[in-house]
Write a protein that holds these residues in place. Structure first.
Motif, PDB file in Angstrom:
ATOM      1  N   PHE A   1       0.835  -1.194   0.000  1.00 38.15           N
ATOM      2  CA  PHE A   1       0.000   0.000   0.000  1.00 38.15           C
ATOM      3  C   PHE A   1       0.878   1.256   0.000  1.00 38.15           C
ATOM      4  O   PHE A   1       1.913   1.299   0.663  1.00 38.15           O
ATOM      5  CB  PHE A   1      -0.916   0.021   1.221  1.00 38.15           C
ATOM      6  N   VAL A   2       0.439   2.263  -0.729  1.00 35.89           N
ATOM      7  CA  VAL A   2       1.169   3.533  -0.827  1.00 35.89           C
ATOM      8  C   VAL A   2       0.208   4.651  -0.423  1.00 35.89           C
ATOM      9  O   VAL A   2      -0.882   4.774  -0.987  1.00 35.89           O
ATOM     10  CB  VAL A   2       1.686   3.785  -2.263  1.00 35.89           C
ATOM     11  N   GLU A   3       0.613   5.457   0.552  1.00 37.39           N
ATOM     12  CA  GLU A   3      -0.232   6.540   1.069  1.00 37.39           C
ATOM     13  C   GLU A   3      -0.651   7.478  -0.067  1.00 37.39           C
ATOM     14  O   GLU A   3       0.102   7.715  -1.012  1.00 37.39           O
ATOM     15  CB  GLU A   3       0.538   7.289   2.170  1.00 37.39           C
ATOM     16  N   HIS A   4      -1.854   8.010   0.041  1.00 39.80           N
ATOM     17  CA  HIS A   4      -2.509   8.782  -1.017  1.00 39.80           C
ATOM     18  C   HIS A   4      -1.622   9.907  -1.562  1.00 39.80           C
ATOM     19  O   HIS A   4      -1.380   9.990  -2.774  1.00 39.80           O
ATOM     20  CB  HIS A   4      -3.820   9.356  -0.452  1.00 39.80           C
ATOM     21  N   HIS A   5      -1.152  10.779  -0.688  1.00 41.20           N
ATOM     22  CA  HIS A   5      -0.382  11.931  -1.171  1.00 41.20           C
ATOM     23  C   HIS A   5       1.021  11.537  -1.625  1.00 41.20           C
ATOM     24  O   HIS A   5       1.591  12.192  -2.505  1.00 41.20           O
ATOM     25  CB  HIS A   5      -0.335  13.024  -0.100  1.00 41.20           C
ATOM     26  N   LEU A   6       1.554  10.483  -1.059  1.00 42.55           N
ATOM     27  CA  LEU A   6       2.833   9.968  -1.543  1.00 42.55           C
ATOM     28  C   LEU A   6       2.671   9.460  -2.974  1.00 42.55           C
ATOM     29  O   LEU A   6       3.551   9.669  -3.824  1.00 42.55           O
ATOM     30  CB  LEU A   6       3.338   8.854  -0.628  1.00 42.55           C
ATOM     31  N   ALA A   7       1.526   8.813  -3.263  1.00 41.89           N
ATOM     32  CA  ALA A   7       1.271   8.336  -4.629  1.00 41.89           C
ATOM     33  C   ALA A   7       1.145   9.513  -5.598  1.00 41.89           C
ATOM     34  O   ALA A   7       1.701   9.483  -6.703  1.00 41.89           O
ATOM     35  CB  ALA A   7       0.014   7.474  -4.659  1.00 41.89           C
ATOM     36  N   HIS A   8       0.404  10.563  -5.195  1.00 44.57           N
ATOM     37  CA  HIS A   8       0.311  11.755  -6.043  1.00 44.57           C
ATOM     38  C   HIS A   8       1.702  12.336  -6.319  1.00 44.57           C
ATOM     39  O   HIS A   8       2.073  12.603  -7.459  1.00 44.57           O
ATOM     40  CB  HIS A   8      -0.527  12.831  -5.347  1.00 44.57           C
ATOM     41  N   ALA A   9       2.453  12.554  -5.243  1.00 42.30           N
ATOM     42  CA  ALA A   9       3.768  13.179  -5.379  1.00 42.30           C
ATOM     43  C   ALA A   9       4.715  12.302  -6.195  1.00 42.30           C
ATOM     44  O   ALA A   9       5.499  12.798  -7.003  1.00 42.30           O
ATOM     45  CB  ALA A   9       4.352  13.456  -3.986  1.00 42.30           C
ATOM     46  N   ALA A  10       4.628  10.984  -5.979  1.00 40.65           N
ATOM     47  CA  ALA A  10       5.483  10.057  -6.726  1.00 40.65           C
ATOM     48  C   ALA A  10       5.187  10.110  -8.219  1.00 40.65           C
ATOM     49  O   ALA A  10       6.099  10.027  -9.053  1.00 40.65           O
ATOM     50  CB  ALA A  10       5.288   8.637  -6.198  1.00 40.65           C
ATOM     51  N   SER A  11       3.902  10.263  -8.568  1.00 39.71           N
ATOM     52  CA  SER A  11       3.553  10.337  -9.990  1.00 39.71           C
ATOM     53  C   SER A  11       4.244  11.523 -10.652  1.00 39.71           C
ATOM     54  O   SER A  11       4.625  11.451 -11.827  1.00 39.71           O
ATOM     55  CB  SER A  11       2.036  10.443 -10.161  1.00 39.71           C
ATOM     56  N   ALA A  12       4.417  12.601  -9.909  1.00 41.95           N
ATOM     57  CA  ALA A  12       5.063  13.794 -10.467  1.00 41.95           C
ATOM     58  C   ALA A  12       6.589  13.662 -10.480  1.00 41.95           C
ATOM     59  O   ALA A  12       7.233  13.897 -11.502  1.00 41.95           O
ATOM     60  CB  ALA A  12       4.646  15.028  -9.664  1.00 41.95           C
ATOM     61  N   TYR A  13       7.163  13.265  -9.359  1.00 42.50           N
ATOM     62  CA  TYR A  13       8.634  13.206  -9.268  1.00 42.50           C
ATOM     63  C   TYR A  13       9.219  12.152 -10.201  1.00 42.50           C
ATOM     64  O   TYR A  13      10.172  12.411 -10.942  1.00 42.50           O
ATOM     65  CB  TYR A  13       9.051  12.924  -7.827  1.00 42.50           C
ATOM     66  N   TYR A  14       8.647  10.957 -10.189  1.00 41.72           N
ATOM     67  CA  TYR A  14       9.253   9.853 -10.941  1.00 41.72           C
ATOM     68  C   TYR A  14       8.972   9.915 -12.441  1.00 41.72           C
ATOM     69  O   TYR A  14       9.405   9.044 -13.187  1.00 41.72           O
ATOM     70  CB  TYR A  14       8.789   8.509 -10.372  1.00 41.72           C
ATOM     71  N   THR A  15       8.264  10.950 -12.887  1.00 39.87           N
ATOM     72  CA  THR A  15       8.084  11.167 -14.334  1.00 39.87           C
ATOM     73  C   THR A  15       8.715  12.479 -14.794  1.00 39.87           C
ATOM     74  O   THR A  15       8.616  12.828 -15.966  1.00 39.87           O
ATOM     75  CB  THR A  15       6.586  11.200 -14.693  1.00 39.87           C
ATOM     76  N   SER A  16       9.349  13.202 -13.874  1.00 42.72           N
ATOM     77  CA  SER A  16       9.878  14.538 -14.179  1.00 42.72           C
ATOM     78  C   SER A  16      11.192  14.504 -14.954  1.00 42.72           C
ATOM     79  O   SER A  16      11.566  15.489 -15.591  1.00 42.72           O
ATOM     80  CB  SER A  16      10.089  15.312 -12.880  1.00 42.72           C
TER      81      SER A  16
END
Length: 533
Positions: free
Chosen positions: A94-109
């Motif tokens: 499981f990945v916390e909600h805001h960590l998932a949002h932030a990860a989507s941005a950082y790991y595609t930047s």
């Protein structure tokens, strides 16, 4: 390693990562229920099918969001068991909600190091998070609780004005352009260092009721007033009041984002951004003043949570092995596609008359120049809320009258603007402070040249939300715009999503044909097949 990402809340969907190859789709596109909330069974099966893998080959299942009610957790487990069998739990992370949002941005930047920002209404008890991301690691440095929610503030304004909260916030942003801010909202929500502070101390419907009192707005009549505005009546007393409230809320949101952006510049890092509030392209433009190369993840709302969860887990495994490297997302054509044999068989089965065109770009450009409205269906479907040339409705942006036809055909609210797709080499001609933006995540001021040449894609306040296009990202679509430029001298087309208002973007040839007929468009393009009305 093969990683499956899942989100089972609203905007449910699934993503499968196989190395740097991505397959992604949201459940609404497959079951045709807008913003579907629930277990994304069809999405999971579709990404597995697209990747040509077996469910047993999946190494990890990354699930966005930690907290679930008992019934929802049981639904999730039943769904996973039906696809993956008894041993599914050993694969779950499981990945916390805001960590998932932030990860989507950082790991595609594509960046090794950045600030990463997530802001929405609420998820897992929080409404915002800020991280410093470095060499694949993400360290939270600030957050706001669900009570101190900037996203909920804007959603409450949306509800107050008679629209659907968590769904129609973009309409409030559009309405705001028709008025001037007349209310000081500092006593409602403000920035407190790197967090937000909700001075109402309530959220949801209770916040909406408080706002109704503060604005002296007739909440009991809100939907009636909204219906009048949707039909174009913006001049009545209550309509003007609603527009002033919308303008004040938008201005306050931009003020807070401006203040936050200024504080974040002290870290001397680039900024990656996701979350529901990142859908507000006007506020994004304010952030961009502080961060010229601001990266907004294209599926910034909850439709991107499955991606973020999978990207985070993938990065952690790569860090353990010492193999993590920055990755730049170049396009979002990550969904299902249909080949010519499938399309031809579909058309013949349904008794549809069609013709085959060898040179689709030239043909489409000619049709657009003649004033035709075209449904364009080609390649793989886009991931995220924007149609970017593969599931798009196209029209001539030079003709302001085309807006009336489109609003009527698609049953759209008349105050909402249409967006352009622009050849990237031409953005200096059309955009003030030009900077490429592939995914329609930013608002720009239109130049006088654009206002004159393409009035159908400039909002009432002189702004526009473009997709800027280079040939390598979508050669057929690029060639359509290039041919249109050769035909008319304008390197822009009007591009809106291929769907009726309130419906999901079309996914299959059947969806496209149904919408084409319902909207009474002039021409339907299915790869190289042409259908006329």
């Amino acid at each position: 390693m093969i990683i499956l990402g899942i989100h089972d809340g609203h905007d449910a969907g699934a993503v499968l990562l196989e190395g740097n190859t991505i397959y992604a789709v949201n459940e609404e596109r497959l079951n045709r229920i807008k913003k579907y909330r629930g277990f994304p069974e069809l999405s999971i099966k579709k990404v597995i099918e697209m990747a040509h893998v077996h469910s047993d080959e999946i190494n990890a299942i990354a699930i966005a969001g930690i907290f679930r009610k008992h019934s929802r957790l049981l639904e999730l487990e039943r769904g996973l068991k039906s696809i993956f069998g008894e041993g599914f739990k050993k694969k779950i992370l499981f990945v916390e909600h805001h960590l998932a949002h932030a990860a989507s941005a950082y790991y595609t930047s594509g960046w090794k190091e950045s600030l990463t920002l997530s802001i929405d209404a609420a998820g897992d008890g929080l409404s915002s998070s800020i991280y410093i991301a470095r060499k694949g690691e993400m360290i939270r440095i600030a957050q706001s609780t669900y009570l101190d929610s900037l996203g909920d503030f804007y959603a409450s304004v949306t509800e107050l004005l008679g629209f659907k909260p968590m769904r129609h916030e973009g309409k409030i942003m559009s309405l705001a352009a028709y008025g001037k801010p007349t209310y000081d909202l500092a006593n409602i929500i403000e920035l407190n260092e790197l967090s937000f502070e909700n001075k109402l101390k309530v959220v949801g419907i209770e916040a909406t009721k408080k706002l109704a009192e503060l604005f002296n707005y007739p909440f009991s009549r809100a939907r009636e007033i909204a219906q009048q505005m949707k039909r174009g009546n913006l001049e009545g007393e209550m309509q003007r009041k609603a527009i002033e409230i919308a303008a004040s809320a938008q201005a306050h949101l931009e003020k807070i984002m401006d203040e936050l952006g200024l504080k974040l510049t002290t870290y001397n890092l680039k900024l990656a951004y996701a979350g529901g509030v990142a859908q507000n392209v006007k506020a994004n433009a304010v952030l961009r003043r502080h961060f010229p190369d601001l990266w907004v993840f294209p599926a910034m709302d909850d439709s991107g949570l499955a991606f973020g969860a999978a990207a985070f887990i993938k990065a952690q495994f790569e860090r353990l092995e010492g193999k993590w490297k920055p990755f730049k997302l170049e396009h979002v054509y990550l969904g299902p596609g249909y080949n010519e044999n499938e399309i031809e068989a579909f058309l013949k089965k349904n008794g549809i008359n069609f013709e085959y065109q060898e040179d689709i770009p030239e043909f489409v450009a000619e049709m657009l120049a003649e004033g035709k409205i075209i449904g364009l269906f080609q390649g793989k479907m886009e991931y995220g809320p924007r149609a970017l040339g593969n599931r798009s409705i196209l029209a001539d942006p030079r003709n302001r009258e085309i807006v009336k036809r489109l609003n009527l055909a698609l049953n759209r609210d008349v105050f909402q603007p249409f967006a352009p797709s622009i050849l990237e080499e031409k953005i200096k001609d059309y955009l003030q402070d030009p900077y490429p933006n592939k995914f329609m995540t930013m608002s720009y001021e239109a130049t006088e040249k654009m206002k004159l040449e393409a009035p159908a894609v400039v909002h009432v306040d002189g702004t526009t939300r473009p997709q800027t296009l280079v040939k390598k990202d979508n050669p057929p679509y690029y060639e359509i715009i290039k041919h249109f430029e050769q035909e008319t001298g304008t390197g822009i087309v009007l591009n809106t999503s291929f769907n009726m208002h309130g419906e999901p973007i079309v996914c299959s040839p059947n969806d496209a044909l149904r919408t084409f007929l319902k909207a009474k468009l002039d021409v339907l393009i299915l790869e190289n097949f042409v259908v006329y009305r």
